[in-house]
Design a protein around this motif. Structure first.
Motif, PDB file in Angstrom:
ATOM      1  N   MET A   1     -17.020 -17.475  -7.642  1.00  0.00           N
ATOM      2  CA  MET A   1     -16.278 -18.355  -8.540  1.00  0.00           C
ATOM      3  C   MET A   1     -16.598 -19.799  -8.161  1.00  0.00           C
ATOM      4  O   MET A   1     -16.520 -20.178  -7.002  1.00  0.00           O
ATOM      5  N   THR A   2     -16.937 -20.582  -9.153  1.00  0.00           N
ATOM      6  CA  THR A   2     -17.277 -21.982  -8.905  1.00  0.00           C
ATOM      7  C   THR A   2     -16.012 -22.826  -8.720  1.00  0.00           C
ATOM      8  O   THR A   2     -14.896 -22.399  -9.055  1.00  0.00           O
ATOM      9  N   ALA A   3     -16.222 -24.030  -8.215  1.00  0.00           N
ATOM     10  CA  ALA A   3     -15.092 -24.948  -8.040  1.00  0.00           C
ATOM     11  C   ALA A   3     -14.460 -25.278  -9.386  1.00  0.00           C
ATOM     12  O   ALA A   3     -13.232 -25.403  -9.495  1.00  0.00           O
ATOM     13  N   GLU A   4     -15.283 -25.395 -10.424  1.00  0.00           N
ATOM     14  CA  GLU A   4     -14.762 -25.673 -11.761  1.00  0.00           C
ATOM     15  C   GLU A   4     -13.879 -24.516 -12.244  1.00  0.00           C
ATOM     16  O   GLU A   4     -12.792 -24.730 -12.784  1.00  0.00           O
ATOM     17  N   ASP A   5     -14.333 -23.287 -12.026  1.00  0.00           N
ATOM     18  CA  ASP A   5     -13.546 -22.116 -12.422  1.00  0.00           C
ATOM     19  C   ASP A   5     -12.230 -22.054 -11.659  1.00  0.00           C
ATOM     20  O   ASP A   5     -11.184 -21.727 -12.223  1.00  0.00           O
ATOM     21  N   GLN A   6     -12.279 -22.365 -10.358  1.00  0.00           N
ATOM     22  CA  GLN A   6     -11.059 -22.358  -9.545  1.00  0.00           C
ATOM     23  C   GLN A   6     -10.068 -23.408 -10.049  1.00  0.00           C
ATOM     24  O   GLN A   6      -8.867 -23.149 -10.128  1.00  0.00           O
ATOM     25  N   THR A   7     -10.588 -24.578 -10.392  1.00  0.00           N
ATOM     26  CA  THR A   7      -9.720 -25.642 -10.884  1.00  0.00           C
ATOM     27  C   THR A   7      -9.092 -25.252 -12.215  1.00  0.00           C
ATOM     28  O   THR A   7      -7.895 -25.451 -12.433  1.00  0.00           O
ATOM     29  N   ARG A   8      -9.882 -24.674 -13.104  1.00  0.00           N
ATOM     30  CA  ARG A   8      -9.351 -24.238 -14.398  1.00  0.00           C
ATOM     31  C   ARG A   8      -8.287 -23.148 -14.216  1.00  0.00           C
ATOM     32  O   ARG A   8      -7.256 -23.166 -14.890  1.00  0.00           O
ATOM     33  N   GLN A   9      -8.527 -22.210 -13.301  1.00  0.00           N
ATOM     34  CA  GLN A   9      -7.561 -21.140 -13.046  1.00  0.00           C
ATOM     35  C   GLN A   9      -6.261 -21.714 -12.473  1.00  0.00           C
ATOM     36  O   GLN A   9      -5.167 -21.326 -12.895  1.00  0.00           O
ATOM     37  N   SER A  10      -6.380 -22.642 -11.539  1.00  0.00           N
ATOM     38  CA  SER A  10      -5.187 -23.279 -10.966  1.00  0.00           C
ATOM     39  C   SER A  10      -4.410 -24.031 -12.035  1.00  0.00           C
ATOM     40  O   SER A  10      -3.177 -23.986 -12.070  1.00  0.00           O
ATOM     41  N   TYR A  11      -5.125 -24.711 -12.918  1.00  0.00           N
ATOM     42  CA  TYR A  11      -4.487 -25.442 -14.010  1.00  0.00           C
ATOM     43  C   TYR A  11      -3.692 -24.487 -14.891  1.00  0.00           C
ATOM     44  O   TYR A  11      -2.539 -24.754 -15.239  1.00  0.00           O
ATOM     45  N   LYS A  12      -4.306 -23.372 -15.260  1.00  0.00           N
ATOM     46  CA  LYS A  12      -3.631 -22.400 -16.122  1.00  0.00           C
ATOM     47  C   LYS A  12      -2.364 -21.857 -15.455  1.00  0.00           C
ATOM     48  O   LYS A  12      -1.323 -21.711 -16.102  1.00  0.00           O
ATOM     49  N   GLN A  13      -2.447 -21.564 -14.161  1.00  0.00           N
ATOM     50  CA  GLN A  13      -1.293 -21.031 -13.449  1.00  0.00           C
ATOM     51  C   GLN A  13      -0.170 -22.055 -13.370  1.00  0.00           C
ATOM     52  O   GLN A  13       1.001 -21.726 -13.599  1.00  0.00           O
ATOM     53  N   LEU A  14      -0.500 -23.296 -13.041  1.00  0.00           N
ATOM     54  CA  LEU A  14       0.530 -24.336 -12.970  1.00  0.00           C
ATOM     55  C   LEU A  14       1.136 -24.614 -14.340  1.00  0.00           C
ATOM     56  O   LEU A  14       2.340 -24.855 -14.453  1.00  0.00           O
ATOM     57  N   ASP A  15       0.315 -24.583 -15.380  1.00  0.00           N
ATOM     58  CA  ASP A  15       0.821 -24.803 -16.728  1.00  0.00           C
ATOM     59  C   ASP A  15       1.808 -23.699 -17.111  1.00  0.00           C
ATOM     60  O   ASP A  15       2.824 -23.970 -17.751  1.00  0.00           O
ATOM     61  N   ALA A  16       1.540 -22.464 -16.684  1.00  0.00           N
ATOM     62  CA  ALA A  16       2.461 -21.356 -16.960  1.00  0.00           C
ATOM     63  C   ALA A  16       3.793 -21.566 -16.232  1.00  0.00           C
ATOM     64  O   ALA A  16       4.866 -21.320 -16.792  1.00  0.00           O
ATOM     65  N   VAL A  17       3.731 -22.051 -14.995  1.00  0.00           N
ATOM     66  CA  VAL A  17       4.958 -22.332 -14.238  1.00  0.00           C
ATOM     67  C   VAL A  17       5.742 -23.449 -14.913  1.00  0.00           C
ATOM     68  O   VAL A  17       6.967 -23.358 -15.065  1.00  0.00           O
ATOM     69  N   LEU A  18       5.035 -24.490 -15.349  1.00  0.00           N
ATOM     70  CA  LEU A  18       5.701 -25.597 -16.035  1.00  0.00           C
ATOM     71  C   LEU A  18       6.394 -25.123 -17.309  1.00  0.00           C
ATOM     72  O   LEU A  18       7.544 -25.487 -17.579  1.00  0.00           O
TER      73      LEU A  18
END
Length: 95
Positions: A1-18
């Motif tokens: 998994m690339t750094a870009e993919d990791q960042t996008r995945q983290s963004y999606k998870q945080l957005d779900a929490v928000l």
């Protein structure tokens, strides 16, 4: 998994929490909540929502830095987030 993919995945998870925090914090009609659900509107919860928004802003900046074109390469506007990234509402990246 690339750094870009990791960042996008983290963004999606945080957005779900928000989204979850907002749904359980806002009074009034909400299709994701039944009328008898507990609604929490404390200053601490508002601060948590603000900090998660801030984290999403930082992840957006990180993603923009990751997809920055190489010198001499034309920028690809499809790599950047949508115009809603800087808005105060629930944000979403072009995934």
């Amino acid at each position: 998994m690339t750094a870009e993919d990791q960042t996008r995945q983290s963004y999606k998870q945080l957005d779900a929490v928000l989204t979850t925090l907002r749904n359980n914090s806002e009074k009034g009609f909400n299709k994701n909540r039944s009328p008898d659900d507990v609604i929490r509107t404390t200053p601490e919860r508002a601060q948590a929502i603000a900090k998660i928004k801030e984290a999403l802003d930082w992840l957006t900046k990180d993603l923009k830095a990751l997809v920055k074109p190489s010198p001499g390469e034309a920028p690809n506007p499809n790599n950047y987030c949508t115009s809603s990234c800087s808005s105060g509402s629930s944000q979403s990246l072009k995934l």
